[in-house]
Design a protein around this motif. Structure first.
Motif, PDB file in Angstrom:
ATOM      1  N   ARG A 154     -50.186 -28.876  66.984  1.00  0.00           N
ATOM      2  CA  ARG A 154     -49.213 -28.402  67.994  1.00  0.00           C
ATOM      3  C   ARG A 154     -49.933 -27.758  69.175  1.00  0.00           C
ATOM      4  N   GLU A 155     -50.973 -26.966  68.864  1.00  0.00           N
ATOM      5  CA  GLU A 155     -51.723 -26.297  69.941  1.00  0.00           C
ATOM      6  C   GLU A 155     -52.406 -27.317  70.837  1.00  0.00           C
ATOM      7  N   LEU A 156     -52.995 -28.338  70.207  1.00  0.00           N
ATOM      8  CA  LEU A 156     -53.675 -29.360  71.014  1.00  0.00           C
ATOM      9  C   LEU A 156     -52.661 -30.093  71.901  1.00  0.00           C
ATOM     10  N   ALA A 157     -51.511 -30.435  71.329  1.00  0.00           N
ATOM     11  CA  ALA A 157     -50.487 -31.136  72.112  1.00  0.00           C
ATOM     12  C   ALA A 157     -50.080 -30.296  73.320  1.00  0.00           C
ATOM     13  N   CYS A 168     -46.100 -38.301  70.940  1.00  0.00           N
ATOM     14  CA  CYS A 168     -47.125 -38.470  69.905  1.00  0.00           C
ATOM     15  C   CYS A 168     -47.094 -39.911  69.429  1.00  0.00           C
ATOM     16  N   VAL A 169     -48.278 -40.475  69.264  1.00  0.00           N
ATOM     17  CA  VAL A 169     -48.373 -41.804  68.668  1.00  0.00           C
ATOM     18  C   VAL A 169     -49.010 -41.609  67.296  1.00  0.00           C
ATOM     19  N   SER A 204     -48.543 -39.380  55.750  1.00  0.00           N
ATOM     20  CA  SER A 204     -49.201 -38.115  56.111  1.00  0.00           C
ATOM     21  C   SER A 204     -49.306 -37.964  57.617  1.00  0.00           C
ATOM     22  N   THR A 205     -49.647 -39.048  58.289  1.00  0.00           N
ATOM     23  CA  THR A 205     -49.808 -38.993  59.749  1.00  0.00           C
ATOM     24  C   THR A 205     -48.449 -38.911  60.442  1.00  0.00           C
ATOM     25  N   THR A 206     -47.501 -39.720  59.982  1.00  0.00           N
ATOM     26  CA  THR A 206     -46.149 -39.632  60.557  1.00  0.00           C
ATOM     27  C   THR A 206     -45.605 -38.225  60.346  1.00  0.00           C
ATOM     28  N   GLY A 207     -45.897 -37.665  59.155  1.00  0.00           N
ATOM     29  CA  GLY A 207     -45.434 -36.310  58.830  1.00  0.00           C
ATOM     30  C   GLY A 207     -45.990 -35.278  59.801  1.00  0.00           C
ATOM     31  N   LEU A 208     -47.225 -35.462  60.225  1.00  0.00           N
ATOM     32  CA  LEU A 208     -47.819 -34.530  61.191  1.00  0.00           C
ATOM     33  C   LEU A 208     -47.099 -34.657  62.541  1.00  0.00           C
ATOM     34  N   GLY A 209     -46.809 -35.893  62.937  1.00  0.00           N
ATOM     35  CA  GLY A 209     -46.053 -36.106  64.178  1.00  0.00           C
ATOM     36  C   GLY A 209     -44.710 -35.390  64.112  1.00  0.00           C
ATOM     37  N   LYS A 210     -44.082 -35.457  62.943  1.00  0.00           N
ATOM     38  CA  LYS A 210     -42.773 -34.809  62.779  1.00  0.00           C
ATOM     39  C   LYS A 210     -42.901 -33.285  62.892  1.00  0.00           C
ATOM     40  N   SER A 229     -41.540 -28.929  69.256  1.00  0.00           N
ATOM     41  CA  SER A 229     -41.768 -29.234  70.679  1.00  0.00           C
ATOM     42  C   SER A 229     -40.775 -30.240  71.248  1.00  0.00           C
ATOM     43  N   ASN A 230     -40.067 -30.954  70.332  1.00  0.00           N
ATOM     44  CA  ASN A 230     -39.159 -32.012  70.791  1.00  0.00           C
ATOM     45  C   ASN A 230     -39.874 -33.247  71.327  1.00  0.00           C
ATOM     46  N   LEU A 231     -41.205 -33.339  71.172  1.00  0.00           N
ATOM     47  CA  LEU A 231     -41.923 -34.512  71.694  1.00  0.00           C
ATOM     48  C   LEU A 231     -41.463 -35.766  70.940  1.00  0.00           C
ATOM     49  N   PRO A 232     -41.187 -36.853  71.651  1.00  0.00           N
ATOM     50  CA  PRO A 232     -40.818 -38.086  70.955  1.00  0.00           C
ATOM     51  C   PRO A 232     -42.007 -38.672  70.202  1.00  0.00           C
ATOM     52  N   ILE A 233     -41.712 -39.360  69.093  1.00  0.00           N
ATOM     53  CA  ILE A 233     -42.780 -39.986  68.294  1.00  0.00           C
ATOM     54  C   ILE A 233     -42.679 -41.493  68.400  1.00  0.00           C
ATOM     55  N   LEU A 234     -43.806 -42.122  68.646  1.00  0.00           N
ATOM     56  CA  LEU A 234     -43.913 -43.574  68.487  1.00  0.00           C
ATOM     57  C   LEU A 234     -44.758 -43.767  67.229  1.00  0.00           C
ATOM     58  N   ALA A 235     -44.181 -44.383  66.202  1.00  0.00           N
ATOM     59  CA  ALA A 235     -44.906 -44.513  64.931  1.00  0.00           C
ATOM     60  C   ALA A 235     -45.451 -45.925  64.758  1.00  0.00           C
ATOM     61  N   ILE A 236     -46.678 -45.986  64.238  1.00  0.00           N
ATOM     62  CA  ILE A 236     -47.292 -47.276  63.909  1.00  0.00           C
ATOM     63  C   ILE A 236     -47.684 -47.186  62.428  1.00  0.00           C
ATOM     64  N   PRO A 237     -46.753 -47.558  61.522  1.00  0.00           N
ATOM     65  CA  PRO A 237     -47.003 -47.346  60.084  1.00  0.00           C
ATOM     66  C   PRO A 237     -48.038 -48.331  59.533  1.00  0.00           C
ATOM     67  N   THR A 238     -48.906 -47.817  58.666  1.00  0.00           N
ATOM     68  CA  THR A 238     -49.911 -48.693  58.054  1.00  0.00           C
ATOM     69  C   THR A 238     -49.842 -48.647  56.532  1.00  0.00           C
TER      70      THR A 238
END
Ligand code: NAD
Length: 353
Positions: free
Chosen positions: A78-81, A89-90, A96-102, A108-117
């Protein structure tokens, strides 16, 4: 008699081999100019590739995502963002990564673009989770649902065999519980059944040839529908039990789902006959619990809690914790019933019905 509430979640999906090429257009649709790319340390290279594709629209890369979103990691991201002035956030990776975006979106309300792997399905849900002092808190918030999701099966080719199977069975668990959910509805049930069918058909092929893009596409399609099912309707015994086992005994997430699923299905079989016949039809078998067990076994997945490191002496405590707070389940949850289920799962016994 048919009776239901249907409430669809807003999200945009671009699916197919090569859909990563749509990244620029999707970022533009979001109106974003400064994307913070997120990944685990293991997927740093993939994240770098994504950042390069974004060019000047990449504000930075945070590659320290880990399982269950520890609060310290969420704070750092969050601090880096904030410092970078990121406007989206992409998230490139698994749950785990999507969870961090969430976790970032939550404050912050930042929108997430997710690229699931992986096949975990978090990208299709408004469910977030953060772990603080060893305790995971979860919640639902529409702000954390990714706005746009790029499903590119080519990115799943590198998913190791064991993770491919356990992650897929984790997704099948969303579908199984969606079929007997108290909020079940016809559209989600169609999606859940088709997802189980897609996994049943694709997993044996993927295991033989991890680079088979047709099979990888089918599995990722199943994961999409599994995520949709998890996001749309409430879960029950299986998910509560896995949450208890993961949280209190530190058992691995996807593997625990894999072991418990046939036993949770067996426990609920008599109370949810319609769901069971749809699962069995999707797998082309007679019995849903046995079919789920046999599929896991044929794919060399773990089938016992013992093999995941749980001690037999922990079963009583697990049964106590899992029955402390009442929740809805098609069959009433009793301590005795859960203790018996846990014993079967511990030993890895094939369900009898
Ligand atoms: P994960 O995201 O932890 O990934 C596991 C490992 O596999 C990581 O090291 C990752 O970098 C690596 N990996 C992922 N994709 C890869 C690929 N294509 N090639 C090579 N390596 C790859 O695992 P997961 O099972 O996807 O996610 C688990 C987490 O997601 C748990 O914390 C769980 O609670 C959460 N989850 C949340 C939801 C939700 O709706 N909120 C849904 C499902 C899971």
């Amino acid at each position: 008699m048919l009776q239901f509430v249907y409430d669809i979640l807003p999200s945009r999906v671009v699916f197919g081999v090569g859909s990563l090429d749509h990244l620029g257009a999707e970022i533009e649709r979001l109106g974003a100019h400064k994307a913070l790319v997120l990944s685990t340390p293991e997927q740093r290279e993939t994240a770098w590739d994504v950042a390069k594709r974004l060019g000047p629209k990449a504000a930075g890369l945070f590659d320290r995502a880990v399982m269950h979103v520890p609060i310290e990691v969420a704070h750092a991201a969050r601090e880096l963002a904030e410092r970078l002035g990121a406007d989206c956030c992409v998230a490139v990776g698994g749950g785990s990564t999507t969870g961090l975006g969430k976790a970032i979106a939550l404050t912050s309300n930042l929108p997430i673009l997710a690229i699931p792997t992986t096949y975990a399905g978090s990208e299709m849900t408004p469910i977030w989770g953060i772990t603080e002092a060893g305790r995971k808190t979860t919640g639902r918030d529409p702000r954390v649902l990714p706005k746009s999701v790029l499903y590119d099966p080519a990115l799943t080719v590198s998913l190791p065999a064991q993770l491919t199977v356990t992650s897929a069975i984790n997704s099948m668990a969303h579908c199984v519980e969606a079929l007997y959910s108290k909020d079940a509805n016809p559209i989600i049930s169609l999606a859940a059944e088709d997802a189980i069918c897609a996994f049943g058909e694709s997993l044996p092929v993927v295991l033989k040839d991890p680079a088979d893009l047709e099979a990888r596409s089918k599995a990722l399609y199943g994961a999409w529908l599994g995520g949709v099912s998890l996001g749309a309707v409430g879960m029950a015994l299986h998910h509560k039990l896995c949450h208890t086992l993961g949280g209190s005994f530190n058992l691995p997430h996807a593997e625990t789902h894999t072991v418990v699923l046939p036993h949770a299905a067996a426990f609920n079989a008599e109370a949810a006959p319609e769901a069971m016949s749809r699962i069995a039809r999707a797998l082309g078998v007679e019995s849903a619990p046995q079919g789920l067990y046999d599929l896991a076994k044929s794919l060399d997945a773990p089938v016992s809690l013992k093999s995941l490191g749980l001690k037999e002496s922990d079963l009583d405590k697990a049964a106590d914790i899992a029955t402390q707070n009442p929740y809805w389940n098609p069959r009433p949850v009793t301590r005795e019933g859960i203790r018996a289920l846990l014993q079967d799962a511990f030993e890895g016994a094939r369900p009898t019905a």
